[in-house]
Design a protein around this motif. Structure first.
Motif, PDB file in Angstrom:
ATOM      1  N   LYS A   1       0.846  -1.201   0.000  1.00  0.00           N
ATOM      2  CA  LYS A   1       0.000   0.000   0.000  1.00  0.00           C
ATOM      3  C   LYS A   1       0.877   1.245   0.000  1.00  0.00           C
ATOM      4  CE  LYS A   1      -3.548   2.395   2.677  1.00  0.00           C
ATOM      5  NZ  LYS A   1      -4.399   2.373   3.906  1.00  0.00           N
ATOM      6  N   ASN A   2       1.914   1.227   0.827  1.00  0.00           N
ATOM      7  CA  ASN A   2       2.850   2.351   0.926  1.00  0.00           C
ATOM      8  C   ASN A   2       4.276   1.816   0.954  1.00  0.00           C
ATOM      9  OD1 ASN A   2       0.736   4.308   1.264  1.00  0.00           O
ATOM     10  ND2 ASN A   2       0.625   3.765   3.441  1.00  0.00           N
ATOM     11  N   VAL A   3       5.176   2.616   0.476  1.00  0.00           N
ATOM     12  CA  VAL A   3       6.598   2.350   0.681  1.00  0.00           C
ATOM     13  C   VAL A   3       7.216   3.599   1.328  1.00  0.00           C
ATOM     14  CG1 VAL A   3       6.827   0.690  -1.201  1.00  0.00           C
ATOM     15  CG2 VAL A   3       7.169   3.137  -1.659  1.00  0.00           C
ATOM     16  N   TYR A   4       8.458   3.452   1.807  1.00  0.00           N
ATOM     17  CA  TYR A   4       9.037   4.510   2.632  1.00  0.00           C
ATOM     18  C   TYR A   4      10.500   4.739   2.259  1.00  0.00           C
ATOM     19  CZ  TYR A   4       4.965   2.997   5.275  1.00  0.00           C
ATOM     20  OH  TYR A   4       3.690   2.630   5.633  1.00  0.00           O
ATOM     21  N   VAL A   5      10.909   5.988   2.376  1.00  0.00           N
ATOM     22  CA  VAL A   5      12.295   6.374   2.105  1.00  0.00           C
ATOM     23  C   VAL A   5      12.769   7.278   3.246  1.00  0.00           C
ATOM     24  CG1 VAL A   5      13.849   7.653   0.565  1.00  0.00           C
ATOM     25  CG2 VAL A   5      12.067   6.198  -0.391  1.00  0.00           C
ATOM     26  N   LEU A   6      13.985   7.056   3.713  1.00  0.00           N
ATOM     27  CA  LEU A   6      14.541   7.898   4.779  1.00  0.00           C
ATOM     28  C   LEU A   6      14.982   9.250   4.218  1.00  0.00           C
ATOM     29  CD1 LEU A   6      16.726   5.406   6.857  1.00  0.00           C
ATOM     30  CD2 LEU A   6      14.746   6.703   7.689  1.00  0.00           C
ATOM     31  N   ASN A   7      14.615  10.315   4.937  1.00  0.00           N
ATOM     32  CA  ASN A   7      15.089  11.640   4.535  1.00  0.00           C
ATOM     33  C   ASN A   7      16.382  12.002   5.274  1.00  0.00           C
ATOM     34  OD1 ASN A   7      14.357  12.426   7.108  1.00  0.00           O
ATOM     35  ND2 ASN A   7      12.682  13.754   6.478  1.00  0.00           N
ATOM     36  N   ARG A   8      16.822  13.232   5.102  1.00  0.00           N
ATOM     37  CA  ARG A   8      18.089  13.657   5.699  1.00  0.00           C
ATOM     38  C   ARG A   8      18.046  13.651   7.214  1.00  0.00           C
ATOM     39  NH1 ARG A   8      19.057  19.374   3.134  1.00  0.00           N
ATOM     40  NH2 ARG A   8      20.753  19.340   4.641  1.00  0.00           N
ATOM     41  N   ASN A   9      16.838  13.759   7.796  1.00  0.00           N
ATOM     42  CA  ASN A   9      16.708  13.781   9.250  1.00  0.00           C
ATOM     43  C   ASN A   9      16.400  12.415   9.828  1.00  0.00           C
ATOM     44  OD1 ASN A   9      17.068  16.607   9.247  1.00  0.00           O
ATOM     45  ND2 ASN A   9      14.914  16.894   8.718  1.00  0.00           N
ATOM     46  N   ARG A  10      16.611  11.385   9.007  1.00  0.00           N
ATOM     47  CA  ARG A  10      16.417  10.000   9.434  1.00  0.00           C
ATOM     48  C   ARG A  10      14.968   9.726   9.834  1.00  0.00           C
ATOM     49  NH1 ARG A  10      19.864   6.938   7.372  1.00  0.00           N
ATOM     50  NH2 ARG A  10      19.430   5.370   8.959  1.00  0.00           N
ATOM     51  N   LYS A  11      14.036  10.335   9.077  1.00  0.00           N
ATOM     52  CA  LYS A  11      12.618  10.052   9.254  1.00  0.00           C
ATOM     53  C   LYS A  11      12.086   9.443   7.968  1.00  0.00           C
ATOM     54  CE  LYS A  11      11.770  13.762  12.575  1.00  0.00           C
ATOM     55  NZ  LYS A  11      11.009  15.014  12.868  1.00  0.00           N
ATOM     56  N   PHE A  12      11.100   8.559   8.099  1.00  0.00           N
ATOM     57  CA  PHE A  12      10.552   7.875   6.930  1.00  0.00           C
ATOM     58  C   PHE A  12       9.498   8.744   6.251  1.00  0.00           C
ATOM     59  CE2 PHE A  12      12.247   4.150   9.138  1.00  0.00           C
ATOM     60  CZ  PHE A  12      12.862   3.501   8.092  1.00  0.00           C
ATOM     61  N   VAL A  13       9.718   9.034   4.975  1.00  0.00           N
ATOM     62  CA  VAL A  13       8.746   9.758   4.161  1.00  0.00           C
ATOM     63  C   VAL A  13       7.865   8.733   3.456  1.00  0.00           C
ATOM     64  CG1 VAL A  13       8.440  11.356   2.239  1.00  0.00           C
ATOM     65  CG2 VAL A  13      10.314  11.699   3.859  1.00  0.00           C
ATOM     66  N   VAL A  14       6.556   8.962   3.503  1.00  0.00           N
ATOM     67  CA  VAL A  14       5.597   8.002   2.975  1.00  0.00           C
ATOM     68  C   VAL A  14       5.370   8.239   1.483  1.00  0.00           C
ATOM     69  CG1 VAL A  14       3.241   7.088   3.155  1.00  0.00           C
ATOM     70  CG2 VAL A  14       4.457   7.900   5.218  1.00  0.00           C
ATOM     71  N   TYR A  15       5.431   7.141   0.699  1.00  0.00           N
ATOM     72  CA  TYR A  15       5.062   7.157  -0.729  1.00  0.00           C
ATOM     73  C   TYR A  15       3.833   6.261  -0.870  1.00  0.00           C
ATOM     74  CZ  TYR A  15       9.406   9.445  -2.178  1.00  0.00           C
ATOM     75  OH  TYR A  15      10.438  10.338  -2.361  1.00  0.00           O
ATOM     76  N   GLU A  16       2.755   6.821  -1.405  1.00  0.00           N
ATOM     77  CA  GLU A  16       1.497   6.090  -1.538  1.00  0.00           C
ATOM     78  C   GLU A  16       1.332   5.529  -2.940  1.00  0.00           C
ATOM     79  OE1 GLU A  16      -1.299   9.109  -0.499  1.00  0.00           O
ATOM     80  OE2 GLU A  16      -1.164   8.667   1.656  1.00  0.00           O
ATOM     81  N   ARG A  17       0.758   4.305  -3.002  1.00  0.00           N
ATOM     82  CA  ARG A  17       0.542   3.651  -4.296  1.00  0.00           C
ATOM     83  C   ARG A  17      -0.606   4.311  -5.042  1.00  0.00           C
ATOM     84  NH1 ARG A  17      -1.191  -1.926  -3.318  1.00  0.00           N
ATOM     85  NH2 ARG A  17      -3.299  -1.212  -3.749  1.00  0.00           N
ATOM     86  N   GLY A  18      -0.369   4.558  -6.345  1.00  0.00           N
ATOM     87  CA  GLY A  18      -1.396   5.153  -7.183  1.00  0.00           C
ATOM     88  C   GLY A  18      -2.011   4.122  -8.101  1.00  0.00           C
TER      89      GLY A  18
END
Length: 275
Positions: free
Chosen positions: A239-256
C-alpha cells in the motif's frame, strides 16, 4: 662809553655769580650725513607702507576663502541586487550603479546559500554574524562564510556598523528557513524523488512522515540512490513504501492507480534488514 658800561655790567655779574646765558650754536651737519638719514627714513616709510598693503591683501584673500562655498562630496549612486532563497528575498547587496558588481555577487551568494543549506540537516543549521576589522562583518552558516557586509550595503541601509547589518541579515535568514516550503525543499524532502516505481507499481510522495518504530524492512532495492522500505510482513503490492530523509525520518510514498515499467533497481539480494 657803551663799551665801558658793558664791561662794568659784566664785572658786576661776575661778582654776584650771575652770567648771562649765551645761545648754543647749532652743530653743523655735513651734506653726506643728511642724505643717508633721508634715505633711511624713506626706506622705513616704504617698508611700513608695503606691510600695510600686504596685510590688506592677505585679509582680502582670507575673507574670500572664508566666504567661498565648500565643495560638496561626490555622491555615489548605488544599485541593488537581491540574494534569494526560493521565492523569498534574503537580503540585498549594493554596488555603484552600472558596475554589475551587485548582480554578480548576489548570484554567487544565492548559489552558495542554496549549497550550504543542502549540506546540513534540519535543526543543525547555525547562522551567525561575526565582526571583522574596523566596521566590516561577515555572515556565517555553520562556521562557513556566506557573505561579507561592504561599505555600500552599510551606506544604502544607513548603518555605521557592518556587524549590526550582518545581525539583521542573520535574523532574516533564520526566519526564512522556518517557512514550510523552505523546510520541505531544503530539509524534509531534500533530494527525494517525487515518485518511485516498484514491482510495476507507481508510488508518489505524500508529504507525510512517520517515525522509525522498527516495523520497516528492505531487501536493499534502491532508486535515485535511495533505499526503499516497506512494512515487514505486508503482502505485495504494498500500500505504501518509505524512504529515509536527511533527518532519518521515513517519508511516505502512496501507491497510485498508474502502472510503470519494470523498476531500475539496485541490490535486491532478497535479504531482509530490520530497521
Amino acid at each position: 662809553m657803551r663799551r665801558l658800561l658793558a664791561l662794568l655790567l659784566m664785572f658786576a655779574c661776575l661778582g654776584t655769580g650771575l652770567v648771562p646765558a649765551v645761545a648754543a650754536r647749532p652743530e653743523a651737519t655735513s651734506p653726506k650725513k643728511s642724505k643717508k638719514k633721508a634715505a633711511k627714513a624713506e626706506t622705513t616709510r616704504k617698508s611700513k607702507a608695503d606691510s600695510a598693503q600686504n596685510r590688506k591683501k592677505r585679509a582680502k584673500i582670507f575673507k574670500g576663502r572664508r566666504n567661498q562655498a565648500k565643495p560638496e562630496p561626490v555622491k555615489i549612486v548605488l544599485e541593488g541586487a537581491n540574494v534569494r532563497l526560493l521565492n523569498y528575498t534574503a537580503f540585498t547587496l549594493y554596488a555603484p550603479k552600472g558596475s554589475a558588481q551587485a548582480a554578480q555577487r548576489a548570484q554567487l551568494i544565492t548559489q552558495r546559500l542554496d549549497a550550504l543549506l543542502k549540506t546540513y540537516a534540519e535543526g543543525n543549521v547555525s547562522i551567525q554574524a561575526v565582526s571583522g576589522p574596523g566596521t566590516s562583518a561577515r555572515v556565517l552558516i555553520n562556521g562557513e562564510d556566506l557573505t561579507t557586509v561592504t561599505q555600500y550595503e552599510m551606506q544604502a541601509n544607513g548603518f555605521a556598523s557592518g556587524y549590526a547589518l550582518a545581525q539583521r541579515w542573520s535574523n532574516g535568514l533564520r526566519q526564512l528557513i522556518t517557512k514550510p516550503n523552505v523546510q520541505d525543499i531544503y530539509f524534509t524532502y531534500a533530494g527525494l524523488p517525487p515518485s518511485l516505481a516498484l514491482d510495476g507499481e507507481v508510488y508518489r510522495m505524500s508529504r507525510q512522515m512517520v517515525p522509525d518504530y522498527g516495523l520497516f524492512t528492505t531487501d536493499g532495492t534502491q532508486q535515485n540512490n535511495r533505499v526503499i522500505f516497506w512494512r515487514e510482513g505486508e503482502p505485495k503490492p504494498f500500500k505504501n513504501v518509505y524512504v529515509l530523509n536527511r533527518n532519518r525520518k521515513f517519508v511516505v510514498y502512496e501507491r497510485g492507480d498508474e502502472r510503470s515499467l519494470p523498476p531500475q533497481s539496485q541490490g535486491g539480494n532478497g535479504t531482509h534488514e530490520r530497521r
